[in-house]
Write a protein that holds these residues in place. Structure first.
Motif, PDB file in Angstrom:
ATOM      1  N   ALA A  46       4.185 -11.465 -11.122  1.00  0.00           N
ATOM      2  CA  ALA A  46       3.676 -12.423 -12.106  1.00  0.00           C
ATOM      3  C   ALA A  46       2.146 -12.435 -12.114  1.00  0.00           C
ATOM      4  O   ALA A  46       1.511 -12.469 -13.179  1.00  0.00           O
ATOM      5  CB  ALA A  46       4.216 -13.817 -11.799  1.00  0.00           C
ATOM      6  N   VAL A  47       1.529 -12.421 -10.925  1.00  0.00           N
ATOM      7  CA  VAL A  47       0.062 -12.378 -10.835  1.00  0.00           C
ATOM      8  C   VAL A  47      -0.465 -11.091 -11.457  1.00  0.00           C
ATOM      9  O   VAL A  47      -1.440 -11.101 -12.220  1.00  0.00           O
ATOM     10  CB  VAL A  47      -0.404 -12.491  -9.365  1.00  0.00           C
ATOM     11  N   LEU A  48       0.180  -9.974 -11.163  1.00  0.00           N
ATOM     12  CA  LEU A  48      -0.253  -8.690 -11.719  1.00  0.00           C
ATOM     13  C   LEU A  48      -0.073  -8.661 -13.235  1.00  0.00           C
ATOM     14  O   LEU A  48      -0.882  -8.048 -13.955  1.00  0.00           O
ATOM     15  CB  LEU A  48       0.531  -7.553 -11.068  1.00  0.00           C
ATOM     16  N   ALA A  74      -2.423  -8.113  -5.796  1.00  0.00           N
ATOM     17  CA  ALA A  74      -2.533  -9.450  -6.381  1.00  0.00           C
ATOM     18  C   ALA A  74      -3.865 -10.100  -6.011  1.00  0.00           C
ATOM     19  O   ALA A  74      -4.525 -10.727  -6.854  1.00  0.00           O
ATOM     20  CB  ALA A  74      -1.364 -10.321  -5.920  1.00  0.00           C
ATOM     21  N   VAL A  75      -4.277  -9.962  -4.758  1.00  0.00           N
ATOM     22  CA  VAL A  75      -5.550 -10.546  -4.303  1.00  0.00           C
ATOM     23  C   VAL A  75      -6.730  -9.854  -4.984  1.00  0.00           C
ATOM     24  O   VAL A  75      -7.692 -10.503  -5.419  1.00  0.00           O
ATOM     25  CB  VAL A  75      -5.675 -10.443  -2.771  1.00  0.00           C
ATOM     26  N   ILE A  76      -6.660  -8.536  -5.120  1.00  0.00           N
ATOM     27  CA  ILE A  76      -7.779  -7.780  -5.690  1.00  0.00           C
ATOM     28  C   ILE A  76      -7.955  -8.069  -7.178  1.00  0.00           C
ATOM     29  O   ILE A  76      -9.071  -8.308  -7.646  1.00  0.00           O
ATOM     30  CB  ILE A  76      -7.592  -6.276  -5.431  1.00  0.00           C
ATOM     31  N   VAL A  77      -6.853  -8.075  -7.945  1.00  0.00           N
ATOM     32  CA  VAL A  77      -6.992  -8.307  -9.385  1.00  0.00           C
ATOM     33  C   VAL A  77      -7.430  -9.729  -9.696  1.00  0.00           C
ATOM     34  O   VAL A  77      -8.080  -9.989 -10.723  1.00  0.00           O
ATOM     35  CB  VAL A  77      -5.683  -7.983 -10.145  1.00  0.00           C
ATOM     36  N   CYS A  81       3.251  -5.514   1.284  1.00  0.00           N
ATOM     37  CA  CYS A  81       1.809  -5.574   1.537  1.00  0.00           C
ATOM     38  C   CYS A  81       0.997  -4.994   0.380  1.00  0.00           C
ATOM     39  O   CYS A  81      -0.077  -5.514   0.036  1.00  0.00           O
ATOM     40  CB  CYS A  81       1.454  -4.836   2.830  1.00  0.00           C
ATOM     41  N   LEU A  82       1.501  -3.929  -0.229  1.00  0.00           N
ATOM     42  CA  LEU A  82       0.802  -3.339  -1.368  1.00  0.00           C
ATOM     43  C   LEU A  82       0.711  -4.332  -2.519  1.00  0.00           C
ATOM     44  O   LEU A  82      -0.353  -4.516  -3.118  1.00  0.00           O
ATOM     45  CB  LEU A  82       1.506  -2.063  -1.819  1.00  0.00           C
ATOM     46  N   LEU A  83       1.825  -4.999  -2.822  1.00  0.00           N
ATOM     47  CA  LEU A  83       1.822  -5.991  -3.889  1.00  0.00           C
ATOM     48  C   LEU A  83       0.888  -7.155  -3.560  1.00  0.00           C
ATOM     49  O   LEU A  83       0.177  -7.659  -4.431  1.00  0.00           O
ATOM     50  CB  LEU A  83       3.245  -6.509  -4.138  1.00  0.00           C
ATOM     51  N   SER A  84       0.888  -7.581  -2.306  1.00  0.00           N
ATOM     52  CA  SER A  84      -0.014  -8.661  -1.878  1.00  0.00           C
ATOM     53  C   SER A  84      -1.470  -8.278  -2.112  1.00  0.00           C
ATOM     54  O   SER A  84      -2.258  -9.048  -2.674  1.00  0.00           O
ATOM     55  CB  SER A  84       0.177  -8.971  -0.390  1.00  0.00           C
ATOM     56  N   SER A 107      -4.370 -18.472  -1.369  1.00  0.00           N
ATOM     57  CA  SER A 107      -4.104 -19.649  -2.187  1.00  0.00           C
ATOM     58  C   SER A 107      -4.902 -19.619  -3.484  1.00  0.00           C
ATOM     59  O   SER A 107      -4.372 -19.879  -4.572  1.00  0.00           O
ATOM     60  CB  SER A 107      -4.431 -20.916  -1.393  1.00  0.00           C
ATOM     61  N   VAL A 108      -6.187 -19.289  -3.381  1.00  0.00           N
ATOM     62  CA  VAL A 108      -7.042 -19.231  -4.564  1.00  0.00           C
ATOM     63  C   VAL A 108      -6.587 -18.110  -5.503  1.00  0.00           C
ATOM     64  O   VAL A 108      -6.544 -18.281  -6.728  1.00  0.00           O
ATOM     65  CB  VAL A 108      -8.517 -19.018  -4.150  1.00  0.00           C
ATOM     66  N   SER A 109      -6.230 -16.964  -4.947  1.00  0.00           N
ATOM     67  CA  SER A 109      -5.830 -15.817  -5.759  1.00  0.00           C
ATOM     68  C   SER A 109      -4.531 -16.088  -6.518  1.00  0.00           C
ATOM     69  O   SER A 109      -4.435 -15.845  -7.723  1.00  0.00           O
ATOM     70  CB  SER A 109      -5.659 -14.578  -4.871  1.00  0.00           C
ATOM     71  N   PHE A 110      -3.535 -16.594  -5.819  1.00  0.00           N
ATOM     72  CA  PHE A 110      -2.253 -16.852  -6.474  1.00  0.00           C
ATOM     73  C   PHE A 110      -2.308 -18.093  -7.351  1.00  0.00           C
ATOM     74  O   PHE A 110      -1.441 -18.306  -8.203  1.00  0.00           O
ATOM     75  CB  PHE A 110      -1.138 -16.983  -5.435  1.00  0.00           C
ATOM     76  N   GLY A 111      -3.336 -18.926  -7.148  1.00  0.00           N
ATOM     77  CA  GLY A 111      -3.521 -20.087  -8.008  1.00  0.00           C
ATOM     78  C   GLY A 111      -3.968 -19.728  -9.407  1.00  0.00           C
ATOM     79  O   GLY A 111      -4.110 -20.606 -10.270  1.00  0.00           O
TER      80      GLY A 111
END
Length: 447
Positions: free
Chosen positions: A226-228, A320-323, A314-317, A339-343
């Motif tokens: 969803a984040v991606l 998600a953080v990078i994008v 881990c790759l998906l994590s 928390s900030v990234s997935f927010g």
């Protein structure tokens, strides 16, 4: 005074880890993986067959099924390290850390295979009737290196207690930042839930993990996707940044200045090992308890855990953080960065909290078993319940320590585990190759 002591301890442990995770350690971990990848003729190519083997029911000697050992290993592996640890690796080592994490994981599948093969080959039956094994038994039974075996067992126990601190610390941190829940409250709930499971022993642990692990993995994978999807335009840039910063350090990292290629490799490999445990040997403890007709079958099953843990979750994590982009600010670390990234998506923080809770809970359950077996190796006799109670007490401390300090302590413990385990893998390399040649052809025909 307390703050000064904590800061000083963090600086000391960080400096010590800089030495432990220097070039020699990285060469050992990557080197043994490259060696087994070569000598076993790219054992990773049998991944999909290994995944299918997980579903085969077997009545061979052992305590739990192949799938049971798989989910216990995954429960211990798939923890907050897959979320918080990856975020910490990106914030500390830059996006390039993710490249080195993925590369070491692919090669590490061969190491994980060899660890499990040796664990089953040299396991023994305990007075309780259970099969026990792992690198400490390999060192003792195959190499008669009893003192080295004890060092590994003690390091495993240390890592287990450090992991108890990590999981509790990560949850308390994010519960406090998202909902303002006090450390005492969130830690107490986690301790009660964990205690209800681990006091029932390995069969109850396996039973819980069979339902928990697939569910939590699906929930988290959907969250990452969803984040991606929201940041889909940045995905090509993310892959480009991961690759280029793996070899150029902070040149492309915006606000995260000062990150070098060495740091990218150090945090990528160390966080990868902390997550998938390839090289540390801990997963072999669960492998040794499996009902399996031969060491190779369990070796293949164990190798597949690295794929799910690192090359998928881990790759998906990391992506998600990078994008999401917040890692570039240089002001967020670990659980806070996650928390900030997935927010960045609706209900992202809440769903992340659910995932972290499930991941932390599963890892606590899995590592409690590893810790118990490590202590049992050092102290003969029935020590299960005292270890489980002590484990729960250590969990309580995790809510009140610095996140950076907790992660550095874990890095120390796992580095100490790697040395005797890799020593055993090297000294018994011919046996692994011979056992593979003996059983692999038949295993590839198994239906």
């Amino acid at each position: 005074m307390e703050q000064t002591f904590t800061t000083g301890l963090l600086q000391t442990v960080t400096a010590f880890n800089a030495f432990l995770w220097g070039a020699p350690m990285l060469i050992l971990i990557v080197g043994i993986s490259v060696y087994y990848t070569w000598k076993l003729k790219l054992i990773q190519r049998h991944l999909f067959h290994a995944i299918r083997l997980c579903t085969i029911k077997d009545r061979s000697a052992g305590v739990i099924s192949n799938f049971g050992s798989l989910v216990i290993a995954l429960a211990a592996m798939v923890g907050t390290g897959n979320i918080v640890g990856v975020a910490a690796a990106v914030s500390t080592g830059g996006p390039g850390a993710l490249f080195w994490m993925m590369l070491s994981a692919f090669l590490g599948m061969a190491t994980k295979y060899a660890e499990a093969v040796l664990a089953v080959q040299y396991r023994q039956k305990a007075p309780s009737g259970e099969y026990v094994g792992g690198p400490m038994y390999v060192l003792k039974n195959a190499l008669n290196m009893k003192k080295t075996a004890a060092v590994f067992a003690l390091a495993t126990a240390l890592m287990g207690f450090a992991d108890a601190l990590i999981q509790t610390n990560s949850l308390v941190d994010i519960y406090g930042s998202v909902y303002g829940v006090g450390a005492f409250t969130s830690a107490s709930v986690l301790i009660v839930l964990t205690g209800a499971i681990i006091l029932g022993g390995v069969k109850k642990i396996a039973a819980v993990c069979k339902g928990l692990v697939p569910f939590m993995a699906i929930v988290y994978i959907v969250l990452c996707v969803a984040v991606l999807a929201v940041h889909w335009q940045k995905i090509p840039w993310a892959f480009y940044t991961i690759f280029t910063s793996a070899f150029s350090g902070s040149a492309l990292l915006g606000g995260a200045v000062g990150i070098t290629v060495r740091e990218a490799i150090r945090y990528g490999v160390s966080r990868g090992v902390l997550s998938n445990e390839a090289g540390s040997g801990s997963g072999a403890i669960a492998a040794a308890a499996a009902q399996t007709p031969n060491p190779v079958r369990q070796g293949l099953v164990s190798a597949s855990t690295v794929f799910w843990d690192t090359l998928v979750i881990c790759l998906l994590s990391g992506l998600a953080v990078i994008v999401a982009g917040n890692w570039q600010e240089g002001t967020h670390f670990g659980a806070d960065l996650a928390s900030v990234s997935f927010g960045s998506i609706p209900f992202g923080k809440e769903l992340l909290l659910v995932s972290l809770t499930l991941f932390a809970f599963s890892t606590l359950v899995g590592w409690s078993y590893y810790t118990e077996k490590a202590v049992q190796f050092c102290i003969k006799g029935r020590v299960e319940y005292p270890v489980r109670v002590l484990w729960l007490c250590v969990m309580a401390l995790g809510g009140f320590l610095s996140p950076k300090l907790v992660w550095e302590l874990a890095d120390t413990a796992i580095a100490i585990m790697c040395v005797p385990n890799i020593l055993a893998l090297w000294l018994l390399r011919k046996q692994v190759v011979q056992i593979t040649a003996q059983y692999l052809p038949d295993e590839l025909k198994a239906k």
